[in-house]
Design an enzyme around this catalytic site. Structure first.
Site, PDB file in Angstrom:
ATOM      1  CG  ASP A  48     -27.708   5.945  12.141  1.00  0.00           C
ATOM      2  OD1 ASP A  48     -26.806   5.915  11.373  1.00  0.00           O
ATOM      3  OD2 ASP A  48     -27.313   5.646  13.456  1.00  0.00           O
ATOM      4  CG  ASP A  56     -23.964   1.184  10.521  1.00  0.00           C
ATOM      5  OD1 ASP A  56     -24.295  -0.530  11.060  1.00  0.00           O
ATOM      6  OD2 ASP A  56     -23.386   1.837   9.633  1.00  0.00           O
ATOM      7  CE  LYS A  58     -15.348   3.983  -1.011  1.00  0.00           C
ATOM      8  NZ  LYS A  58     -16.983   3.860  -0.792  1.00  0.00           N
ATOM      9  CB  THR A  78     -26.667   5.281   6.834  1.00  0.00           C
ATOM     10  OG1 THR A  78     -25.708   4.517   7.303  1.00  0.00           O
ATOM     11  CG2 THR A  78     -27.684   4.653   5.407  1.00  0.00           C
TER      12      THR A  78
END
Ligand code: XBP
Ligand code: MG
Length: 277
Positions: free
Chosen positions: A15, A17, A60, A128
């Protein structure tokens, strides 16, 4: 280290973040806030608000969910998708600039484990939900020339129809590696990431981040983790947590991960089928 020692693990699926680096609260969050301020919006995400909003993965999607919560009528207008896209595009530029300026460091032990994996000829992949440009900026800023070709597979952002906790990103990463999921190990920090990796059939080690300290993991997911640690550990600060339900502390390297895989073979998570692309 001899490659044979690492044999039970043929790839690491990382991953980004929260796992490679603590990017969320001091990287993504201020970039979102700056994009909102520049657009004249009275929106500001403080840390508590942002921690809650992280349950929606993808920038988003996060902006859209927030807008829906604060002004459902405006969020339902046909033009709102374009507004979200424009805000997100600006946020991506601001985030990249922040990262390029050296504002974010890799978590302790990440560089060490990447180098160890490379020395053991263990393949490296990324799964990710963040935008691909963010991944490239982070790798360049933190690893410099070493980043070149280091990750053989990168599945990012909108490459899959459904983001974490859906397993699609992990399933696609494993499919691109061409390996059975059980020969890989996923490294994840968030509840959504852990859920996604386990659902893809990947033996998963949780590396708790600022986010997971706030949100925790679902008990059923936690019980299926190979490891649940506070990090990878460094020489002055060993990692602490649980491995296969037992207390553990030390430095996470490829030999350690391979040994855990051998021990954990009876607890293999069941994969879901890959979506058709
Ligand atoms: C974490 C995310 C991302 C970032 C924002 O991704 O949920 O959405 O918060 O990135 P992961 P974008 O832990 O899977 O790396 O704004 O580029 O979507
Ligand atoms: Mg994460």
């Amino acid at each position: 280290m001899a490659a044979a020692v690492c044999a039970p693990v043929r790839a690491l699926v990382w991953d980004v973040d929260g796992t490679l680096a603590e990017t969320e609260f001091d990287g993504h969050r201020p970039a979102f806030n700056q994009a909102f301020a520049e657009a004249g919006l009275p929106w500001h995400w403080d840390e508590d608000t942002y921690a809650r909003l992280l349950a929606t993965t993808g920038g988003k999607e996060r902006i859209a969910a927030w807008w829906q919560a604060v002004d459902a009528r405006a969020a339902a207008q046909p033009a709102s998708a374009a507004t979200v896209a424009a805000l997100h595009a600006r946020k991506t530029l601001l985030y990249k600039a922040r990262v390029a300026a050296g504002g974010i460091a890799l978590r302790p032990g990440v560089r060490r484990l990447l180098l160890d994996a490379r020395a053991c000829r263990v393949r490296l992949a990324i799964a990710t939900t963040t935008t691909r440009a963010n991944v490239d900026a982070l790798l360049r800023a933190t690893l410099g020339g070493l980043a070149e070709g280091l990750f053989e597979v990168v599945v990012a952002g909108d490459e899959v129809p459904r983001k974490k906790p859906d397993p699609q990103a992990h399933l696609l990463a494993v499919a691109r590696l061409g390996l059975p999921a059980e020969q890989c190990v996923a490294l994840e920090d968030s509840a959504a990431g852990v859920r996604a990796a386990l659902a893809a059939g990947l033996p998963t080690v949780a590396l708790r981040s600022c986010l997971s300290l706030v949100e925790g993991f679902a008990p059923a997911d936690q019980a299926r983790l190979l490891g649940d640690l506070d990090g990878l550990g460094s020489h002055d600060q060993p990692a602490r947590g649980q491995v296969l339900g037992q207390p553990w502390q030390g430095l996470v390297d490829m030999a350690v991960l391979a040994a855990w895989r051998q021990l954990g073979r009876g607890r293999r998570p069941q994969p879901q089928p890959l979506f058709s692309v």
